[in-house]
Design a protein around this motif. Structure first.
Motif, mmCIF file in Angstrom:
data_model
loop_
_atom_site.group_PDB
_atom_site.id
_atom_site.type_symbol
_atom_site.label_atom_id
_atom_site.label_comp_id
_atom_site.label_asym_id
_atom_site.label_seq_id
_atom_site.Cartn_x
_atom_site.Cartn_y
_atom_site.Cartn_z
ATOM 1 N N UNK A 193 0.835 -1.217 0.000
ATOM 2 C CA UNK A 193 0.000 0.000 0.000
ATOM 3 C C UNK A 193 0.866 1.263 0.000
ATOM 4 N N UNK A 194 2.086 1.167 0.516
ATOM 5 C CA UNK A 194 2.987 2.334 0.499
ATOM 6 C C UNK A 194 3.329 2.760 -0.932
ATOM 7 N N UNK A 195 3.227 1.823 -1.888
ATOM 8 C CA UNK A 195 3.524 2.146 -3.289
ATOM 9 C C UNK A 195 2.610 3.254 -3.796
ATOM 10 N N UNK A 196 1.417 3.365 -3.184
ATOM 11 C CA UNK A 196 0.403 4.296 -3.683
ATOM 12 C C UNK A 196 0.552 5.712 -3.132
ATOM 13 N N UNK A 197 1.417 5.885 -2.149
ATOM 14 C CA UNK A 197 1.509 7.195 -1.485
ATOM 15 C C UNK A 197 1.986 8.301 -2.420
ATOM 16 N N UNK A 198 1.373 9.479 -2.238
ATOM 17 C CA UNK A 198 1.793 10.665 -2.990
ATOM 18 C C UNK A 198 3.122 11.191 -2.461
ATOM 19 N N UNK A 199 3.679 12.093 -3.223
ATOM 20 C CA UNK A 199 4.850 12.879 -2.814
ATOM 21 C C UNK A 199 6.048 12.026 -2.403
ATOM 22 N N UNK A 200 6.247 10.940 -3.138
ATOM 23 C CA UNK A 200 7.466 10.178 -2.905
ATOM 24 C C UNK A 200 8.602 10.846 -3.673
ATOM 25 N N UNK A 201 9.770 10.916 -3.082
ATOM 26 C CA UNK A 201 10.910 11.551 -3.770
ATOM 27 C C UNK A 201 12.105 10.589 -3.796
ATOM 28 N N UNK A 202 11.975 9.496 -4.550
ATOM 29 C CA UNK A 202 13.082 8.529 -4.618
ATOM 30 C C UNK A 202 14.319 9.110 -5.295
ATOM 31 N N UNK A 203 14.128 10.271 -5.982
ATOM 32 C CA UNK A 203 15.277 10.932 -6.604
ATOM 33 C C UNK A 203 16.347 11.230 -5.549
ATOM 34 N N UNK A 204 15.891 11.447 -4.320
ATOM 35 C CA UNK A 204 16.823 11.786 -3.238
ATOM 36 C C UNK A 204 17.827 10.671 -2.977
ATOM 37 N N UNK A 205 17.457 9.420 -3.310
ATOM 38 C CA UNK A 205 18.418 8.319 -3.141
ATOM 39 C C UNK A 205 18.837 7.771 -4.507
ATOM 40 N N UNK A 206 18.696 8.624 -5.540
ATOM 41 C CA UNK A 206 19.213 8.254 -6.859
ATOM 42 C C UNK A 206 18.345 7.291 -7.632
ATOM 43 N N UNK A 207 17.052 7.166 -7.275
ATOM 44 C CA UNK A 207 16.168 6.251 -8.001
ATOM 45 C C UNK A 207 15.168 7.025 -8.843
ATOM 46 N N UNK A 208 14.728 6.385 -9.919
ATOM 47 C CA UNK A 208 13.701 6.987 -10.765
ATOM 48 C C UNK A 208 12.357 6.914 -10.035
ATOM 49 N N UNK A 209 11.553 7.961 -10.178
ATOM 50 C CA UNK A 209 10.232 7.937 -9.547
ATOM 51 C C UNK A 209 9.283 7.076 -10.371
ATOM 52 N N UNK A 210 8.772 6.028 -9.768
ATOM 53 C CA UNK A 210 7.914 5.097 -10.502
ATOM 54 C C UNK A 210 6.425 5.372 -10.308
ATOM 55 N N UNK A 211 6.103 6.421 -9.555
ATOM 56 C CA UNK A 211 4.688 6.731 -9.352
ATOM 57 C C UNK A 211 3.934 6.974 -10.668
ATOM 58 N N UNK A 212 4.578 7.601 -11.685
ATOM 59 C CA UNK A 212 3.865 7.775 -12.965
ATOM 60 C C UNK A 212 3.391 6.450 -13.568
ATOM 61 N N UNK A 213 4.080 5.359 -13.249
ATOM 62 C CA UNK A 213 3.638 4.034 -13.720
ATOM 63 C C UNK A 213 2.219 3.744 -13.248
ATOM 64 N N UNK A 214 1.935 4.152 -12.000
ATOM 65 C CA UNK A 214 0.607 3.891 -11.433
ATOM 66 C C UNK A 214 -0.453 4.728 -12.153
ATOM 67 N N UNK A 215 -0.066 5.971 -12.488
ATOM 68 C CA UNK A 215 -1.024 6.828 -13.210
ATOM 69 C C UNK A 215 -1.291 6.280 -14.609
ATOM 70 N N UNK A 216 -0.362 5.477 -15.127
ATOM 71 C CA UNK A 216 -0.541 4.898 -16.471
ATOM 72 C C UNK A 216 -1.568 3.764 -16.462
ATOM 73 N N UNK A 217 -1.900 3.245 -15.281
ATOM 74 C CA UNK A 217 -2.815 2.104 -15.232
ATOM 75 C C UNK A 217 -4.137 2.410 -15.931
ATOM 76 N N UNK A 218 -4.707 3.603 -15.656
ATOM 77 C CA UNK A 218 -6.006 3.929 -16.257
ATOM 78 C C UNK A 218 -5.878 4.133 -17.767
ATOM 79 N N UNK A 219 -4.705 4.600 -18.208
ATOM 80 C CA UNK A 219 -4.468 4.762 -19.649
ATOM 81 C C UNK A 219 -4.565 3.389 -20.334
ATOM 82 N N UNK A 220 -4.125 2.362 -19.608
ATOM 83 C CA UNK A 220 -4.180 0.993 -20.132
ATOM 84 C C UNK A 220 -5.520 0.312 -19.811
ATOM 85 N N UNK A 221 -6.505 1.112 -19.394
ATOM 86 C CA UNK A 221 -7.825 0.583 -19.013
ATOM 87 C C UNK A 221 -7.777 -0.392 -17.848
ATOM 88 N N UNK A 222 -6.795 -0.227 -16.988
ATOM 89 C CA UNK A 222 -6.788 -1.023 -15.753
ATOM 90 C C UNK A 222 -7.489 -0.182 -14.685
#
Lengths: 118, 130
Positions: A44-73
């Motif tokens: 459930x933590x995957x769904x939280x807003x305002x994650x800033x993984x950039x701070x530890x050098x990781x790509x922000x994957x939250x946009x992946x979740x927003x893509x779900x509806x684009x794929x009709x999920x």
């Protein structure tokens, strides 16, 4: 068409698996399968807003979740108990979700042709 | 029954590759068809040609190659999982200047589409490892 049920129980940036796992769900939708996604446990933590993984050098994957509806999920579920145990509410999430109790989700899972967890 | 297999874990750290291999042996003996074995996540390390375990241990990579040679089972390594972890197809390696002989015999590298095809066409899709 198969009903494919994906269970995410790990946060989004702790390992690459969660991201690679969501890739399978997107691919299933692209192949016109019915995709259901469930976030439970620490997932459930995957769904939280305002994650800033950039701070530890990781790509922000939250946009992946927003893509779900684009794929009709649109069948995205969150286990109510998991949210409550972690003191979270659905207003804190990046996407709209269906909050369901564990017992109800278990029934949903029983109708799936394929269950995916990782 | 048509069975599709997915392996998500690296060969020596987890039991997944061993369990899957034994499962496949038993399934073949029982007359089932193995539609495809798809290697995802760290499962791609099952396809490293240069894996050299000590002589008195099982050789997991060679065992997969033998399975392909004997039964013609389709061994597919996910392209994006593989590239992320440094396992390149020969043509890609040539283009980017990478190591060209990384993939063991009997494996091929392809996209997630082949995983979806297996899930849709097979009667059962079984994942090993997390």
């Amino acid at each position: 068409m198969k009903n494919i049920f994906f269970i995410i129980d790990k946060p989004l940036h702790g390992n690459i698996q969660t991201q690679e796992f969501i890739d399978i769900a997107l691919m299933a939708a692209a192949f016109d399968q019915r995709v259901l996604m469930l976030f439970e446990g620490d997932g459930v933590y995957a769904l939280l807003q305002q994650q800033t993984p950039e701070a530890i050098g990781l790509k922000n994957s939250s946009p992946l979740l927003k893509a779900l509806s684009v794929y009709d999920i649109n069948d995205v579920f969150v286990e109510a108990e998991s949210m409550r145990e972690r003191g979270l509410s659905s207003e804190q999430f990046v996407i709209e979700v269906n909050v369901c109790p564990r017992a109800e989700l278990k029934q949903q899972q029983e109708t799936a042709d394929q269950l995916f967890s990782f | 029954m048509k069975i599709s297999i997915q392996i998500n874990a690296s060969p020596y750290q987890h039991q997944a590759a061993d369990s899957a291999w034994h499962f496949i042996q038993a399934a073949l003996v029982a007359g089932h068809q193995i539609y495809r074995v798809f290697f995802y996540h760290d499962g791609i390390y099952n396809a490293l040609r240069d894996s050299r375990p000590p002589g008195d241990e099982r050789d997991i990579v060679k065992r997969w190659s033998a399975l392909q040679a004997e039964h013609g089972i389709d061994l597919v390594v996910c392209v994006s999982s593989a590239q992320r972890r440094g396992l390149l197809e020969q043509s890609v390696a040539r283009k980017v200047g990478g190591y060209e002989a990384a993939l063991a015999d009997g494996f091929r590298i392809a996209g997630l589409g082949l995983l979806m095809e297996a899930i849709i066409d097979a009667d059962r899709h079984i994942c090993f490892g997390s």
